[in-house]
Design a protein around this motif. Structure first.
Motif, PDB file in Angstrom:
ATOM      1  N   MET A 220       4.756  11.162 -15.030  1.00 22.40           N
ATOM      2  CA  MET A 220       5.673  11.008 -13.907  1.00 22.40           C
ATOM      3  C   MET A 220       7.048  11.523 -14.308  1.00 22.40           C
ATOM      4  SD  MET A 220       4.865   7.524 -11.943  1.00 22.40           S
ATOM      5  CE  MET A 220       3.192   7.018 -11.531  1.00 22.40           C
ATOM      6  N   ARG A 221       7.626  12.343 -13.423  1.00 21.98           N
ATOM      7  CA  ARG A 221       8.926  12.937 -13.755  1.00 21.98           C
ATOM      8  C   ARG A 221      10.072  12.133 -13.168  1.00 21.98           C
ATOM      9  NH1 ARG A 221       6.371  17.947 -11.199  1.00 21.98           N
ATOM     10  NH2 ARG A 221       4.977  18.695 -12.821  1.00 21.98           N
ATOM     11  N   SER A 222       9.870  11.595 -11.971  1.00 20.20           N
ATOM     12  CA  SER A 222      10.974  10.896 -11.300  1.00 20.20           C
ATOM     13  C   SER A 222      10.858   9.387 -11.443  1.00 20.20           C
ATOM     14  CB  SER A 222      10.981  11.197  -9.807  1.00 20.20           C
ATOM     15  OG  SER A 222      10.653  12.515  -9.555  1.00 20.20           O
TER      16      SER A 222
ATOM     17  N   LEU B 255      -4.315   5.907  -8.178  1.00 20.75           N
ATOM     18  CA  LEU B 255      -5.088   7.134  -8.024  1.00 20.75           C
ATOM     19  C   LEU B 255      -4.075   8.270  -7.926  1.00 20.75           C
ATOM     20  CD1 LEU B 255      -7.655   5.841  -5.376  1.00 20.75           C
ATOM     21  CD2 LEU B 255      -7.844   5.772  -7.859  1.00 20.75           C
ATOM     22  N   PHE B 256      -4.123   9.169  -8.864  1.00 23.89           N
ATOM     23  CA  PHE B 256      -3.078  10.194  -8.973  1.00 23.89           C
ATOM     24  C   PHE B 256      -3.729  11.495  -9.415  1.00 23.89           C
ATOM     25  CE2 PHE B 256       1.371  11.014 -11.143  1.00 23.89           C
ATOM     26  CZ  PHE B 256       1.575  12.106 -10.290  1.00 23.89           C
ATOM     27  N   CYS B 257      -3.484  12.547  -8.656  1.00 31.60           N
ATOM     28  CA  CYS B 257      -4.107  13.820  -8.991  1.00 31.60           C
ATOM     29  C   CYS B 257      -3.154  14.959  -8.668  1.00 31.60           C
ATOM     30  CB  CYS B 257      -5.405  13.915  -8.183  1.00 31.60           C
ATOM     31  SG  CYS B 257      -6.045  15.545  -7.933  1.00 31.60           S
TER      32      CYS B 257
ATOM     33  N   LEU C 178       0.748  12.069  -0.108  1.00 31.93           N
ATOM     34  CA  LEU C 178      -0.111  13.247  -0.262  1.00 31.93           C
ATOM     35  C   LEU C 178       0.703  14.484   0.071  1.00 31.93           C
ATOM     36  CD1 LEU C 178      -3.270  12.003   1.741  1.00 31.93           C
ATOM     37  CD2 LEU C 178      -2.750  11.657  -0.687  1.00 31.93           C
ATOM     38  N   LEU C 179       0.715  15.440  -0.844  1.00 31.06           N
ATOM     39  CA  LEU C 179       1.498  16.657  -0.609  1.00 31.06           C
ATOM     40  C   LEU C 179       0.655  17.889  -0.911  1.00 31.06           C
ATOM     41  CD1 LEU C 179       3.590  14.628  -2.619  1.00 31.06           C
ATOM     42  CD2 LEU C 179       5.109  16.058  -1.313  1.00 31.06           C
ATOM     43  N   TRP C 180       0.789  18.882  -0.052  1.00 28.69           N
ATOM     44  CA  TRP C 180       0.127  20.164  -0.274  1.00 28.69           C
ATOM     45  C   TRP C 180       1.182  21.261  -0.251  1.00 28.69           C
ATOM     46  CZ3 TRP C 180      -3.866  22.603  -2.097  1.00 28.69           C
ATOM     47  CH2 TRP C 180      -4.089  23.934  -1.730  1.00 28.69           C
TER      48      TRP C 180
ATOM     49  N   GLY D 120      15.563  15.569  -2.067  1.00 27.52           N
ATOM     50  CA  GLY D 120      15.969  16.968  -2.216  1.00 27.52           C
ATOM     51  C   GLY D 120      15.219  17.852  -1.226  1.00 27.52           C
ATOM     52  N   LEU D 121      13.937  17.554  -1.106  1.00 32.67           N
ATOM     53  CA  LEU D 121      13.099  18.330  -0.179  1.00 32.67           C
ATOM     54  C   LEU D 121      13.585  18.158   1.266  1.00 32.67           C
ATOM     55  CD1 LEU D 121       9.261  18.313  -0.488  1.00 32.67           C
ATOM     56  CD2 LEU D 121      10.290  17.889   1.712  1.00 32.67           C
ATOM     57  N   PHE D 122      13.861  16.914   1.640  1.00 28.04           N
ATOM     58  CA  PHE D 122      14.339  16.653   3.008  1.00 28.04           C
ATOM     59  C   PHE D 122      15.649  17.379   3.286  1.00 28.04           C
ATOM     60  CE2 PHE D 122      12.059  12.345   2.885  1.00 28.04           C
ATOM     61  CZ  PHE D 122      10.948  12.884   3.493  1.00 28.04           C
TER      62      PHE D 122
ATOM     63  N   MET E  71       0.860  -1.177   0.000  1.00 27.25           N
ATOM     64  CA  MET E  71       0.000   0.000   0.000  1.00 27.25           C
ATOM     65  C   MET E  71       0.901   1.234   0.000  1.00 27.25           C
ATOM     66  SD  MET E  71      -2.700   1.452   2.809  1.00 27.25           S
ATOM     67  CE  MET E  71      -1.406   2.039   3.890  1.00 27.25           C
ATOM     68  N   GLY E  72       0.730   2.096  -0.979  1.00 28.73           N
ATOM     69  CA  GLY E  72       1.555   3.309  -1.058  1.00 28.73           C
ATOM     70  C   GLY E  72       0.689   4.556  -1.063  1.00 28.73           C
ATOM     71  N   ILE E  73       1.024   5.487  -0.169  1.00 24.96           N
ATOM     72  CA  ILE E  73       0.277   6.754  -0.088  1.00 24.96           C
ATOM     73  C   ILE E  73       1.283   7.903  -0.062  1.00 24.96           C
ATOM     74  CG2 ILE E  73      -1.216   8.191   1.382  1.00 24.96           C
ATOM     75  CD1 ILE E  73      -2.410   5.590   2.520  1.00 24.96           C
TER      76      ILE E  73
HETATM   77  C1  BLA Z   1       5.940  12.935  -5.999  1.00 23.62           C
HETATM   78  N1  BLA Z   1       6.659  13.020  -3.595  1.00 23.62           N
HETATM   79  C2  BLA Z   1       6.583  13.495  -4.878  1.00 23.62           C
HETATM   80  C3  BLA Z   1       7.245  14.762  -4.928  1.00 23.62           C
HETATM   81  C4  BLA Z   1       7.731  15.026  -3.664  1.00 23.62           C
HETATM   82  C5  BLA Z   1       7.369  13.914  -2.848  1.00 23.62           C
HETATM   83  C6  BLA Z   1       8.494  16.240  -3.203  1.00 23.62           C
HETATM   84  C7  BLA Z   1       7.361  15.642  -6.150  1.00 23.62           C
HETATM   85  C8  BLA Z   1       6.179  16.547  -6.211  1.00 23.62           C
HETATM   86  C9  BLA Z   1       5.770  16.868  -7.607  1.00 23.62           C
HETATM   87  O1  BLA Z   1       5.876  16.012  -8.509  1.00 23.62           O
HETATM   88  O2  BLA Z   1       5.287  17.994  -7.819  1.00 23.62           O
HETATM   89  C10 BLA Z   1       7.645  13.901  -1.463  1.00 23.62           C
HETATM   90  N2  BLA Z   1       7.787  11.528  -0.907  1.00 23.62           N
HETATM   91  C11 BLA Z   1       7.743  12.846  -0.587  1.00 23.62           C
HETATM   92  C12 BLA Z   1       7.901  12.982   0.822  1.00 23.62           C
HETATM   93  C13 BLA Z   1       8.015  11.750   1.334  1.00 23.62           C
HETATM   94  C14 BLA Z   1       7.992  10.837   0.247  1.00 23.62           C
HETATM   95  C15 BLA Z   1       8.002  14.241   1.578  1.00 23.62           C
HETATM   96  O3  BLA Z   1       8.167   9.623   0.344  1.00 23.62           O
HETATM   97  C16 BLA Z   1       8.159  11.486   2.767  1.00 23.62           C
HETATM   98  C17 BLA Z   1       8.211  10.340   3.340  1.00 23.62           C
HETATM   99  N3  BLA Z   1       5.705   8.307  -3.373  1.00 23.62           N
HETATM  100  C18 BLA Z   1       5.793   7.556  -2.255  1.00 23.62           C
HETATM  101  C19 BLA Z   1       4.840   6.517  -2.342  1.00 23.62           C
HETATM  102  C20 BLA Z   1       4.174   6.639  -3.533  1.00 23.62           C
HETATM  103  C21 BLA Z   1       4.720   7.809  -4.177  1.00 23.62           C
HETATM  104  C22 BLA Z   1       4.644   5.484  -1.296  1.00 23.62           C
HETATM  105  O4  BLA Z   1       6.588   7.741  -1.340  1.00 23.62           O
HETATM  106  C23 BLA Z   1       3.131   5.760  -4.058  1.00 23.62           C
HETATM  107  C24 BLA Z   1       1.877   5.957  -3.908  1.00 23.62           C
HETATM  108  C25 BLA Z   1       4.302   8.336  -5.363  1.00 23.62           C
HETATM  109  N4  BLA Z   1       5.189  10.650  -5.305  1.00 23.62           N
HETATM  110  C26 BLA Z   1       4.679   9.588  -5.934  1.00 23.62           C
HETATM  111  C27 BLA Z   1       4.538   9.900  -7.328  1.00 23.62           C
HETATM  112  C28 BLA Z   1       4.987  11.187  -7.500  1.00 23.62           C
HETATM  113  C29 BLA Z   1       5.413  11.658  -6.209  1.00 23.62           C
HETATM  114  C30 BLA Z   1       3.989   8.966  -8.385  1.00 23.62           C
HETATM  115  C31 BLA Z   1       5.087  11.970  -8.775  1.00 23.62           C
HETATM  116  C32 BLA Z   1       6.517  11.745  -9.170  1.00 23.62           C
HETATM  117  C33 BLA Z   1       6.825  11.897 -10.607  1.00 23.62           C
HETATM  118  O5  BLA Z   1       6.345  12.851 -11.229  1.00 23.62           O
HETATM  119  O6  BLA Z   1       7.606  11.035 -11.098  1.00 23.62           O
END
Ligand code: BLA
Length: 249
Positions: free
Chosen positions: A133-135, A147-149, A85-87, A209-211, A81-83
């Motif tokens: 997806m960028r990374s 689910l991606f928004c 959420l960023l604001w 990078g953020l950390f 399970m992967g979550i």
């Molecule tokens: C994207 N996640 C991001 C981004 C940041 C983080 C800074 C880029 C934001 C953007 O694209 O505008 C931050 N990730 C974090 C933070 C933690 C972290 C602060 O793990 C702290 C623990 N990422 C996951 C998991 C999933 C995941 C479990 O850690 C799966 C559901 C997905 N994060 C995910 C995806 C993106 C993202 C798909 C977009 C990345 C991309 O564009 O390639």
């Protein structure tokens, strides 16, 4: 901002018998260099899982994060399970990702484990927007129905709480069926894939990078390797959380 969701996640973990576990020294909590943000994490041992971690970053109005990964026991090949959420307050941008992260990209595996998620995609079309997806590589450890928004305040208050609840319920219900089905993959292979997931994620996670900018390089390197993805370094930091005492692998 995500506190109601964090509370809901923790409640659902406790209902399933989750017990809090110790976090490596200094990684459970950290105040940012500028003193204005705090990151806090929880580690749970939940029946059926070898590791379930949760992280909340409270950067006030600038940044809010809720992140969690649940790793099932190695005898259970089901997706993680992967979550995430960023604001981002300055630009009023939401990035919300919730997925049943598949261990392999295989139609039979998808059919076995992703039907629930697939139905959520139909129920929440706003979370179905096919984001670039960028990374990460969308075809590695992400499902076709994740689910991606990338959205704004409307989604945070309206859609997200409902979708989050539905997502959690859907994942837990997949776990409840675990005892009735058997894995096709050998536990050793599941373990190898969990290791690969941690290595892949540690390399690609855009969080690093953020950390670093918030908490400095030294702490961030440790947090990423010892807490977020402990199997990325081989097994040296993960002996305590392997969880499968009945299964010497
Ligand atoms: C994207 N996640 C991001 C981004 C940041 C983080 C800074 C880029 C934001 C953007 O694209 O505008 C931050 N990730 C974090 C933070 C933690 C972290 C602060 O793990 C702290 C623990 N990422 C996951 C998991 C999933 C995941 C479990 O850690 C799966 C559901 C997905 N994060 C995910 C995806 C993106 C993202 C798909 C977009 C990345 C991309 O564009 O390639």
């Amino acid at each position: 901002m995500f506190d109601p969701l964090l509370n809901q996640l923790h409640r659902s973990i406790k209902i399933r018998g989750g017990e809090p576990q110790a976090i490596p020294n200094g990684l459970g909590e950290c105040v940012a260099i500028n003193g204005k943000s705090i990151i806090r994490s929880w580690l749970w041992k939940v029946p059926g899982f070898r590791r379930l971690r949760v992280t909340r970053l409270d950067g006030g109005e600038n940044l809010q994060v809720l992140n969690s990964v649940a790793y099932p026991d190695y005898i259970n090949e089901q997706p993680l399970m992967g979550i995430d959420l960023l604001w981002f307050g300055k630009t009023s941008k939401l990035v919300a990702v919730m997925d049943f992260q598949p261990l392999m990209q295989d139609q039979d595996y998808f059919d076995r484990y992703l039907y629930g998620l697939k139905s959520l995609r139909c129920r929440f079309p706003e979370l179905s927007n096919d984001q670039i997806m960028r990374s990460f590589d969308p075809h590695q450890y992400f499902s076709p129905w994740l689910l991606f928004c990338r959205g704004g305040p409307e989604q945070v208050n309206g859609l997200l709480p409902e979708a989050f609840s539905a997502f959690l319920n859907c994942y837990w219900s997949l776990c409840e069926k675990a005892t009735k089905r058997s894995s096709k993959l050998h536990p050793k292979e599941v373990k190898r894939l969990h290791i690969d997931y941690d290595k892949y994620s540690a390399e690609r996670d855009p969080a690093h990078g953020l950390f670093k900018s918030y908490f400095g390089k030294k702490w961030s390197d440790r947090f990423l390797q010892e807490f977020l993805f402990p199997l990325s370094l081989g097994n040296q930091f993960s002996l305590s959380d392997e969880g499968n005492k009945n299964h010497e692998l």
